[in-house]
Motif scaffolding. Structure first.
Motif, mmCIF file in Angstrom:
data_model
loop_
_atom_site.group_PDB
_atom_site.id
_atom_site.type_symbol
_atom_site.label_atom_id
_atom_site.label_comp_id
_atom_site.label_asym_id
_atom_site.label_seq_id
_atom_site.Cartn_x
_atom_site.Cartn_y
_atom_site.Cartn_z
ATOM 1 N N LEU A 4 52.886 -68.360 32.857
ATOM 2 C CA LEU A 4 51.920 -67.575 33.421
ATOM 3 C C LEU A 4 50.831 -67.980 32.849
ATOM 4 C CD1 LEU A 4 50.984 -65.424 35.180
ATOM 5 C CD2 LEU A 4 51.743 -63.693 33.493
ATOM 6 N N LEU A 5 49.948 -68.468 33.426
ATOM 7 C CA LEU A 5 48.589 -68.797 32.862
ATOM 8 C C LEU A 5 47.595 -67.657 32.995
ATOM 9 C CD1 LEU A 5 46.235 -70.757 31.323
ATOM 10 C CD2 LEU A 5 46.277 -72.049 33.627
ATOM 11 N N VAL A 6 46.894 -67.135 32.113
ATOM 12 C CA VAL A 6 45.893 -66.041 32.311
ATOM 13 C C VAL A 6 44.611 -66.324 31.693
ATOM 14 C CG1 VAL A 6 45.505 -63.414 32.023
ATOM 15 C CG2 VAL A 6 47.873 -64.209 31.799
ATOM 16 N N GLU A 7 43.750 -66.933 32.460
ATOM 17 C CA GLU A 7 42.416 -67.618 32.200
ATOM 18 C C GLU A 7 41.457 -67.411 33.189
ATOM 19 O OE1 GLU A 7 39.469 -68.887 30.741
ATOM 20 O OE2 GLU A 7 41.181 -69.611 29.335
ATOM 21 N N GLU A 34 44.528 -57.281 34.669
ATOM 22 C CA GLU A 34 45.305 -56.251 35.437
ATOM 23 C C GLU A 34 46.154 -57.180 36.083
ATOM 24 O OE1 GLU A 34 42.012 -56.657 34.859
ATOM 25 O OE2 GLU A 34 41.298 -54.351 35.101
ATOM 26 N N ASP A 35 45.700 -58.369 36.588
ATOM 27 C CA ASP A 35 46.608 -59.182 37.224
ATOM 28 C C ASP A 35 47.783 -59.695 36.507
ATOM 29 O OD1 ASP A 35 45.301 -58.848 39.599
ATOM 30 O OD2 ASP A 35 44.082 -60.896 39.442
ATOM 31 N N GLY A 56 37.628 -57.067 32.902
ATOM 32 C CA GLY A 56 38.274 -55.709 32.981
ATOM 33 C C GLY A 56 39.267 -55.519 31.648
ATOM 34 N N ILE A 57 40.768 -55.376 31.925
ATOM 35 C CA ILE A 57 41.451 -55.406 30.588
ATOM 36 C C ILE A 57 41.489 -56.734 29.840
ATOM 37 C CG2 ILE A 57 43.761 -54.764 29.933
ATOM 38 C CD1 ILE A 57 44.155 -53.322 32.371
ATOM 39 N N VAL A 62 46.169 -56.565 26.864
ATOM 40 C CA VAL A 62 47.430 -56.859 27.775
ATOM 41 C C VAL A 62 48.493 -57.138 26.868
ATOM 42 C CG1 VAL A 62 48.153 -58.889 29.276
ATOM 43 C CG2 VAL A 62 45.928 -57.996 29.889
ATOM 44 N N LEU A 63 48.302 -58.129 25.727
ATOM 45 C CA LEU A 63 49.354 -58.257 24.691
ATOM 46 C C LEU A 63 50.097 -57.390 24.228
ATOM 47 C CD1 LEU A 63 50.769 -60.306 22.484
ATOM 48 C CD2 LEU A 63 48.721 -60.233 21.345
#
Length: 220
Positions: A4-7, A34-35, A56-57, A62-63
């Motif tokens: 999962l890449l969150v960028e 959020e996603d 957002g968050i 998130v971590l």
């Protein structure tokens, strides 16, 4: 691996996703905190690559949320925040590694391999199925004393079934493990992978439970 890449930087994310996909990884990309939290609820990932400066968050929140909920997926932080305090805060909040931007893709790949070896080795050093041995730390499979060459996806299916002996896993559950959201999966793809595994490892290893999925019996 499924990553999962969150960028939120589209150009950077596209480059990372392309580089990781070329190394036979399935990469799912989201752009917000959020996603990311939603993705973790609906999907299973081997590693999360997490930017801190998200809309957002933010990434640090998130971590912390993931770790507070008991999620132990290895997390690699990507960030331009280069102060010692930022790195200490990220690691103390539950990150497994911290890589500064800009970075070289070869270093990112090396760090991901190290995280995978570490997490798999801690969970399960070796799995035995009668005369078959699965070595998660090196992604090797042996039948008797002969190494059996499996594709990345064949290995992932075998490892998941072997790790849950006695439990029936549906085709959808196994597809979620080895394919990203953007991958096109034909209707008989899983049957082809199972056929290849049976051909390489023996017809009796993986059982089909009609209408439900596949299993490796607990007695093996």
């Amino acid at each position: 691996m499924r990553i999962l890449l969150v960028e939120d930087d589209e150009l950077l994310a596209d480059g990372i996703r392309t580089s990781l996909s070329l190394k036979s990884n399935a990469v799912d990309w989201v752009e917000s905190g959020e996603d990311a939290l939603h993705a973790v609820k609906v999907g299973l990932f081997d590693i999360i690559i997490l930017d801190l400066g998200l809309p957002g968050i933010d990434g640090l929140t998130v971590l912390r949320k993931l770790r507070a909920e008991g999620n132990q997926t290895p997390i690699l932080i990507l960030s331009a925040r280069d102060r010692i305090q930022d790195r200490v805060q990220g690691l103390d909040s539950g990150a497994d590694d911290y890589l500064l931007k800009p970075f070289d893709v070869s270093e990112l790949l090396a760090r991901l391999r190290a995280l995978t070896r570490r997490s798999i080795g801690q969970r399960q050093p070796e799995i035995s199925l009668n005369d078959i041995r699965i070595l998660p730390h090196s992604y090797q499979v042996f039948k008797a004393e002969t190494e059996i060459k499996l594709s990345r996806r064949e290995y992932a299916i075998l490892h998941e079934l072997a790790s849950h002996r006695g439990r029936v896993l549906s085709r959808e559950q196994l597809e979620d493990l080895i394919y990203g959201w953007s991958d096109e999966v034909s209707s008989n793809t899983m049957e082809v992978h199972i056929h290849n595994l049976r051909k390489k490892l023996g017809n009796q290893l993986i059982k089909t439970v009609r209408g439900l999925g596949y299993t490796i019996e607990s007695g093996q």
